[in-house]
Design a protein around this motif. Structure first.
Motif, PDB file in Angstrom:
ATOM      1  N   SER A  33      43.666 -13.584  -0.102  1.00 28.38           N
ATOM      2  CA  SER A  33      44.115 -12.279   0.353  1.00 28.38           C
ATOM      3  C   SER A  33      42.903 -11.460   0.767  1.00 28.38           C
ATOM      4  O   SER A  33      41.996 -11.245  -0.036  1.00 28.38           O
ATOM      5  N   ILE A  34      42.901 -11.004   2.027  1.00 29.78           N
ATOM      6  CA  ILE A  34      41.829 -10.156   2.511  1.00 29.78           C
ATOM      7  C   ILE A  34      42.432  -8.807   2.875  1.00 29.78           C
ATOM      8  O   ILE A  34      43.304  -8.710   3.738  1.00 29.78           O
ATOM      9  N   SER A  35      42.005  -7.775   2.165  1.00 36.97           N
ATOM     10  CA  SER A  35      42.469  -6.402   2.409  1.00 36.97           C
ATOM     11  C   SER A  35      43.986  -6.292   2.385  1.00 36.97           C
ATOM     12  O   SER A  35      44.582  -5.567   3.180  1.00 36.97           O
ATOM     13  N   GLY A  36      44.615  -6.997   1.467  1.00 32.74           N
ATOM     14  CA  GLY A  36      46.065  -6.934   1.322  1.00 32.74           C
ATOM     15  C   GLY A  36      46.441  -6.863  -0.143  1.00 32.74           C
ATOM     16  O   GLY A  36      45.613  -7.131  -1.017  1.00 32.74           O
ATOM     17  N   LEU A  37      47.666  -6.494  -0.400  1.00 30.81           N
ATOM     18  CA  LEU A  37      48.131  -6.357  -1.775  1.00 30.81           C
ATOM     19  C   LEU A  37      49.458  -7.070  -1.980  1.00 30.81           C
ATOM     20  O   LEU A  37      50.249  -7.230  -1.053  1.00 30.81           O
ATOM     21  N   MET A  38      49.689  -7.463  -3.203  1.00 35.80           N
ATOM     22  CA  MET A  38      50.943  -8.110  -3.610  1.00 35.80           C
ATOM     23  C   MET A  38      51.981  -7.024  -3.883  1.00 35.80           C
ATOM     24  O   MET A  38      51.691  -6.031  -4.544  1.00 35.80           O
ATOM     25  N   SER A  39      53.185  -7.230  -3.387  1.00 35.92           N
ATOM     26  CA  SER A  39      54.228  -6.214  -3.572  1.00 35.92           C
ATOM     27  C   SER A  39      54.858  -6.314  -4.952  1.00 35.92           C
ATOM     28  O   SER A  39      54.835  -7.367  -5.596  1.00 35.92           O
ATOM     29  N   ASP A  40      55.422  -5.203  -5.393  1.00 37.79           N
ATOM     30  CA  ASP A  40      56.183  -5.199  -6.643  1.00 37.79           C
ATOM     31  C   ASP A  40      57.327  -6.196  -6.555  1.00 37.79           C
ATOM     32  O   ASP A  40      57.645  -6.883  -7.524  1.00 37.79           O
ATOM     33  N   TRP A  41      57.966  -6.289  -5.380  1.00 42.83           N
ATOM     34  CA  TRP A  41      59.080  -7.231  -5.189  1.00 42.83           C
ATOM     35  C   TRP A  41      58.617  -8.659  -5.428  1.00 42.83           C
ATOM     36  O   TRP A  41      59.278  -9.430  -6.106  1.00 42.83           O
ATOM     37  N   ALA A  42      57.455  -9.017  -4.857  1.00 44.26           N
ATOM     38  CA  ALA A  42      56.934 -10.375  -5.051  1.00 44.26           C
ATOM     39  C   ALA A  42      56.669 -10.632  -6.529  1.00 44.26           C
ATOM     40  O   ALA A  42      57.017 -11.694  -7.054  1.00 44.26           O
ATOM     41  N   LEU A  43      56.086  -9.659  -7.207  1.00 38.35           N
ATOM     42  CA  LEU A  43      55.808  -9.827  -8.633  1.00 38.35           C
ATOM     43  C   LEU A  43      57.093 -10.027  -9.429  1.00 38.35           C
ATOM     44  O   LEU A  43      57.191 -10.929 -10.254  1.00 38.35           O
ATOM     45  N   ASP A  44      58.091  -9.199  -9.153  1.00 39.85           N
ATOM     46  CA  ASP A  44      59.350  -9.272  -9.894  1.00 39.85           C
ATOM     47  C   ASP A  44      60.088 -10.591  -9.663  1.00 39.85           C
ATOM     48  O   ASP A  44      60.920 -10.977 -10.476  1.00 39.85           O
ATOM     49  N   ASN A  45      59.788 -11.255  -8.564  1.00 40.05           N
ATOM     50  CA  ASN A  45      60.474 -12.495  -8.208  1.00 40.05           C
ATOM     51  C   ASN A  45      59.524 -13.684  -8.147  1.00 40.05           C
ATOM     52  O   ASN A  45      59.840 -14.688  -7.518  1.00 40.05           O
ATOM     53  N   CYS A  46      58.389 -13.595  -8.807  1.00 40.21           N
ATOM     54  CA  CYS A  46      57.354 -14.618  -8.677  1.00 40.21           C
ATOM     55  C   CYS A  46      57.535 -15.712  -9.710  1.00 40.21           C
ATOM     56  O   CYS A  46      57.461 -15.466 -10.912  1.00 40.21           O
ATOM     57  N   ASP A  47      57.750 -16.931  -9.220  1.00 46.86           N
ATOM     58  CA  ASP A  47      57.933 -18.067 -10.112  1.00 46.86           C
ATOM     59  C   ASP A  47      57.487 -19.365  -9.440  1.00 46.86           C
ATOM     60  O   ASP A  47      58.301 -20.249  -9.188  1.00 46.86           O
ATOM     61  N   PRO A  48      56.179 -19.478  -9.124  1.00 45.96           N
ATOM     62  CA  PRO A  48      55.730 -20.732  -8.522  1.00 45.96           C
ATOM     63  C   PRO A  48      55.887 -21.878  -9.515  1.00 45.96           C
ATOM     64  O   PRO A  48      55.838 -21.664 -10.720  1.00 45.96           O
ATOM     65  N   PRO A  49      56.069 -23.098  -9.021  1.00 47.92           N
ATOM     66  CA  PRO A  49      56.270 -24.236  -9.920  1.00 47.92           C
ATOM     67  C   PRO A  49      55.016 -24.663 -10.660  1.00 47.92           C
ATOM     68  O   PRO A  49      55.094 -25.410 -11.631  1.00 47.92           O
ATOM     69  N   GLY A  50      53.863 -24.215 -10.225  1.00 45.48           N
ATOM     70  CA  GLY A  50      52.607 -24.589 -10.872  1.00 45.48           C
ATOM     71  C   GLY A  50      51.541 -23.574 -10.538  1.00 45.48           C
ATOM     72  O   GLY A  50      51.798 -22.562  -9.885  1.00 45.48           O
ATOM     73  N   PRO A  51      50.321 -23.834 -10.985  1.00 48.32           N
ATOM     74  CA  PRO A  51      49.235 -22.888 -10.727  1.00 48.32           C
ATOM     75  C   PRO A  51      48.941 -22.765  -9.235  1.00 48.32           C
ATOM     76  O   PRO A  51      49.156 -23.702  -8.466  1.00 48.32           O
ATOM     77  N   VAL A  52      48.489 -21.590  -8.847  1.00 47.83           N
ATOM     78  CA  VAL A  52      48.114 -21.317  -7.459  1.00 47.83           C
ATOM     79  C   VAL A  52      46.737 -20.661  -7.487  1.00 47.83           C
ATOM     80  O   VAL A  52      46.598 -19.538  -7.988  1.00 47.83           O
ATOM     81  N   GLY A  53      45.731 -21.366  -6.976  1.00 41.39           N
ATOM     82  CA  GLY A  53      44.408 -20.754  -6.879  1.00 41.39           C
ATOM     83  C   GLY A  53      44.508 -19.483  -6.044  1.00 41.39           C
ATOM     84  O   GLY A  53      45.186 -19.461  -5.014  1.00 41.39           O
ATOM     85  N   THR A  54      43.850 -18.422  -6.503  1.00 47.21           N
ATOM     86  CA  THR A  54      43.989 -17.130  -5.830  1.00 47.21           C
ATOM     87  C   THR A  54      42.621 -16.493  -5.614  1.00 47.21           C
ATOM     88  O   THR A  54      41.878 -16.275  -6.571  1.00 47.21           O
ATOM     89  N   MET A  55      42.308 -16.204  -4.362  1.00 48.79           N
ATOM     90  CA  MET A  55      41.087 -15.487  -4.005  1.00 48.79           C
ATOM     91  C   MET A  55      41.483 -14.152  -3.397  1.00 48.79           C
ATOM     92  O   MET A  55      42.375 -14.100  -2.541  1.00 48.79           O
ATOM     93  N   ILE A  56      40.828 -13.108  -3.850  1.00 54.23           N
ATOM     94  CA  ILE A  56      41.091 -11.767  -3.336  1.00 54.23           C
ATOM     95  C   ILE A  56      39.767 -11.174  -2.869  1.00 54.23           C
ATOM     96  O   ILE A  56      38.787 -11.188  -3.616  1.00 54.23           O
ATOM     97  N   ILE A  57      39.761 -10.663  -1.642  1.00 55.43           N
ATOM     98  CA  ILE A  57      38.616  -9.936  -1.098  1.00 55.43           C
ATOM     99  C   ILE A  57      39.148  -8.568  -0.706  1.00 55.43           C
ATOM    100  O   ILE A  57      40.025  -8.467   0.168  1.00 55.43           O
ATOM    101  N   HIS A  58      38.648  -7.529  -1.380  1.00 51.07           N
ATOM    102  CA  HIS A  58      39.248  -6.202  -1.167  1.00 51.07           C
ATOM    103  C   HIS A  58      38.212  -5.106  -1.321  1.00 51.07           C
ATOM    104  O   HIS A  58      37.380  -5.152  -2.228  1.00 51.07           O
ATOM    105  N   GLY A  59      38.291  -4.121  -0.452  1.00 51.68           N
ATOM    106  CA  GLY A  59      37.388  -2.974  -0.501  1.00 51.68           C
ATOM    107  C   GLY A  59      37.934  -1.846  -1.353  1.00 51.68           C
ATOM    108  O   GLY A  59      39.140  -1.583  -1.359  1.00 51.68           O
ATOM    109  N   THR A  60      37.034  -1.180  -2.049  1.00 51.38           N
ATOM    110  CA  THR A  60      37.452  -0.075  -2.928  1.00 51.38           C
ATOM    111  C   THR A  60      37.802   1.189  -2.153  1.00 51.38           C
ATOM    112  O   THR A  60      38.407   2.095  -2.711  1.00 51.38           O
TER     113      THR A  60
END
Length: 175
Positions: free
Chosen positions: A54-81
């Motif tokens: 994820s570059i300069s983006g955010l995860m939505s509350d909807w995605a969080l509330d419905n998030c159920d991947p079948p296994g681990p997902v490597g996650t990289m975030i690049i974000h400016g303050t």
């Protein structure tokens, strides 16, 4: 929207798999801004992705509330303050903060709770957090770009540019 975005992505992966010799255990999603938010959603709802960035983006509350991947997902975030479009601190009842994203994905992937932290300067002061030892070798990484805005960042870390850093991260993950 009435668009079946997830169905489109599944169909696209299926078509590409038929036309090309791809490793279906090494499919990744990367996006900027809304595309980054979609990468989070795709990782939450589809079982094809080994890692996302994820570059300069955010995860939505909807995605969080419905998030159920079948296994681990490597996650990289690049974000400016100082991102005004996708604030680092999120938007209440709409988009998670970067810290909430990190908390979710490190918990989900069972990574170390204490990251290795490196600070470096390349046009920006950047704090790099690496959470390792997750399930099946999964990792979570954050490049916190101090005073960075809403852009696709082009910096170097240990002599490697942003795009190559993303690919190197992806290359460490498979289903």
């Amino acid at each position: 929207s009435n668009s079946d975005d997830f169905g489109f992505i599944v169909s696209l992966i299926n078509e590409l798999s038929l036309a090309y010799n791809i490793d279906e255990n090494r499919i990744y999603a990367c996006g900027f801004s809304n595309g980054a938010g979609f990468s989070f959603s795709a990782a939450c709802h589809l079982n094809q992705f080994a890692a996302i960035a994820s570059i300069s983006g955010l995860m939505s509350d909807w995605a969080l509330d419905n998030c159920d991947p079948p296994g681990p997902v490597g996650t990289m975030i690049i974000h400016g303050t100082s991102d005004q479009e996708r604030p680092y601190l999120g938007i209440d009842d709409f988009l998670l903060s970067v810290d909430e994203e990190i908390e979710f994905w490190t918990d989900y992937n069972n990574t170390d709770s204490v990251p290795q932290v490196t600070n470096f300067i390349d046009n920006y002061s950047i704090e790099y957090f690496q959470y390792s030892n997750g399930t099946d070798g999964s990792m979570v990484e954050l490049y916190k770009v101090n005073n960075g805005g809403h852009i696709w960042f082009n910096f170097f870390h240990q002599g490697i540019n942003t795009n190559q850093l993303i690919w190197n991260f992806f290359s460490k993950h498979s289903l």
